[in-house]
Structures are given as C-alpha cells and as structure tokens.
Design an enzyme around this catalytic site. Structure first.
Site, PDB file in Angstrom:
ATOM      1  N   HIS A  57       1.488  -1.227   9.379  1.00 17.09           N
ATOM      2  CA  HIS A  57       2.718  -1.838   9.313  1.00 17.09           C
ATOM      3  C   HIS A  57       3.941  -0.919   9.921  1.00 17.09           C
ATOM      4  CE1 HIS A  57       5.095  -4.427   6.251  1.00 17.09           C
ATOM      5  NE2 HIS A  57       5.933  -4.226   7.403  1.00 17.09           N
ATOM      6  N   GLU A  84       0.754  -5.667  10.185  1.00 20.85           N
ATOM      7  CA  GLU A  84       1.996  -6.389   9.257  1.00 20.85           C
ATOM      8  C   GLU A  84       3.130  -5.993   9.888  1.00 20.85           C
ATOM      9  OE1 GLU A  84      -0.503  -5.811   5.068  1.00 20.85           O
ATOM     10  OE2 GLU A  84       1.318  -4.570   5.676  1.00 20.85           O
ATOM     11  N   THR A 114       9.403  -0.531   1.044  1.00 24.98           N
ATOM     12  CA  THR A 114       8.012  -1.148   1.059  1.00 24.98           C
ATOM     13  C   THR A 114       8.114  -2.537   0.749  1.00 24.98           C
ATOM     14  OG1 THR A 114       5.648  -1.083  -0.026  1.00 24.98           O
ATOM     15  CG2 THR A 114       7.652  -0.831  -1.654  1.00 24.98           C
ATOM     16  N   HIS A 204      -1.022  -4.910  -2.169  1.00 24.80           N
ATOM     17  CA  HIS A 204       0.297  -4.422  -2.935  1.00 24.80           C
ATOM     18  C   HIS A 204       0.063  -3.992  -4.412  1.00 24.80           C
ATOM     19  CE1 HIS A 204       4.552  -3.217  -2.148  1.00 24.80           C
ATOM     20  NE2 HIS A 204       4.544  -3.134  -3.440  1.00 24.80           N
ATOM     21  N   GLY A 227      -3.368   0.838   0.544  1.00 22.99           N
ATOM     22  CA  GLY A 227      -3.144   1.868   1.449  1.00 22.99           C
ATOM     23  C   GLY A 227      -2.585   3.062   0.559  1.00 22.99           C
TER      24      GLY A 227
END
Length: 251
Positions: A57, A84, A114, A204, A227
């Site tokens: 990301h 992303e 985030t 998430h 992650g």
C-alpha cells in the site's frame, strides 16, 4: 475444494487465500535508512512459507512502501501482487506501469495513518467507474474497499468492479470485546456480494485471534489481506510459523 452448506445453499469453495501486507517490513527498513530488513528477500521468504499473495500500500509520502518497491516487486512476486491505494493520478500511473494482478482502491486521505473507512460508492460511483474501466482495460483485476453496508455493496456493483474488500475493523473490535455476533453484518454483506456476483476479499485488524472464526463464518471469502497483526505476531513466533498458523486457520 470443499462443499459448504450455508443458508440452505450448497456452494463449492476454495481455501481462502492469504495475502501478506509487507508495509511494516518497509517501515522497519526505512527507520534506519538502509536496506535492513531486505524487502525483496522477505517477500521471497513469505511466498516460500506458503502465502498465496503479497499486498503493498504505497502512500504519497512513501513512509513505508516506496513507489520503486512496487516496480521492484513486479519481477519478484510469483503468487499474486495486490497494490492498494487511493486512486490519485500518481497511484493510477504506478498501477498501469507495474500491472499487478489486483488493484484495491482505498479512500485514504493523504495524512491517514491507516485505512479507516470504506468508499461511499454512491457518491463516488462515476469516479470509481472511470478508474476501474481504465484498470480493467489493462487486464488488472479490481477490488473496492467497502464497509459491510448493503447500499455501498450495491453501489460497488454499479462501478464494474470485480471484487469488494470488506473493511473488518468493526468485526475485530467486537470480537475482541466478546461479541461474536459482530460478524453478522459481514455475513449479510457476503451473501449480498454472492447475489451480485462480486468476488469477496476482506482485511483490516484481522489476526490469529479472530481469523478462523471470521473465515469460517463468511461464505465465499476468496482472500484476506493481513499485515500489521501478522508481522507483530511473527516477532514472537517467527515469520514461517506465523504464516503456517494463518494457513491452517484458513484451510
């Protein structure tokens, strides 16, 4: 391949794929300004440990994943590369250059720490439709980050996206507080996605604590992107063992 009976429907399902988000590896590397840990080597190791995808990301300030990392990883990732990000012009150009297997569109503000919300797919329908058409014309699978809200999922269908990614923070918080029924909106969202012929991803705040319950509850879940929790858990158990634990939970 498995057969699942859910809400009276018999569905052929495959194991949910694990895509490991390596942003935190890049954060650690950038903290010292060198190349330790080596992002490329870590990605190769993660794949060798069984992960079925790599997620990155890149943000405009490149505070973790750099745009050059995306270019470098294109020739390295052997499973599935998922990029992303918020589809600003710089991001769109990067995706078209790298040609990942999947692009996941996330409505991050520039200063977001985030991801913290899904798209308003009704308000942004025309914009998303245009961006998605561009990516799909280059053979890139598309996914939209959404909350488990029926109107937003129906709006996502109108954009032409291949998949949606459910934003799972609310589930994770509810589960941690002892409320397993926090998964219900996600079950309803998954059933709606199936009815609309949308592929289903999720991500998430998923972790080893909640991933098995979530994956067992959600029909048609194709992929999870994890992650922060995975890297944190690997500090104690090691990267290989942690990835194997996720794969076991998802099987």
């Amino acid at each position: 391949m498995l057969l699942r009976i859910f809400a009276g429907k018999v569905t052929i399902i495959e194991m949910t794929k694990l895509s490991v988000n390596v942003n935190k590896i890049a954060t650690l590397r950038n903290a010292r300004g060198g190349n330790v840990p080596d992002l490329i080597k870590t990605v190769k190791d993660i794949e060798s440990f069984g992960a079925q995808g790599i997620t990155i990301h890149p943000r405009p300030d490149e505070r973790h994943i750099r745009y050059q990392d995306a270019r470098d990883l294109k020739g390295v990732v052997k499973t599935e590369l998922n990029i992303e990000g918020n589809p600003v012009e710089k991001f769109i150009n990067l995706v078209l250059e790298v040609q990942p297997d999947q692009v996941t569109l996330v409505p991050d503000s520039v200063d977001a720490i985030t991801s913290n919300a899904g798209w308003d797919t009704i308000k942004n329908r025309l914009f998303l439709k245009e961006v998605i058409a561009e990516f799909k014309s280059h053979g890139i699978r598309t996914s939209i980050f959404v909350d488990p809200v029926a109107e937003m999922i129906e709006g996502a269908k109108e954009t032409g996206t291949d998949r949606i990614e459910l934003y799972t923070e609310a589930f994770a918080e509810g589960f941690k507080e002892g409320h397993p029924n926090a998964v219900k909106p996600y079950v309803d969202a998954a059933l709606l996605a199936q009815d609309l012929d949308l592929g289903l991803n999720a991500g998430h705040d998923l972790s080893l604590e909640n991933i098995k319950f979530f994956a067992d509850s959600i029909p048609g879940l194709l992929e999870v992107s994890i992650g922060h929790a995975l890297i944190a858990e690997a500090l104690y158990d090691g990267l290989e063992k942690t990835i194997q634990s996720y794969l076991e939970a998802l099987s």
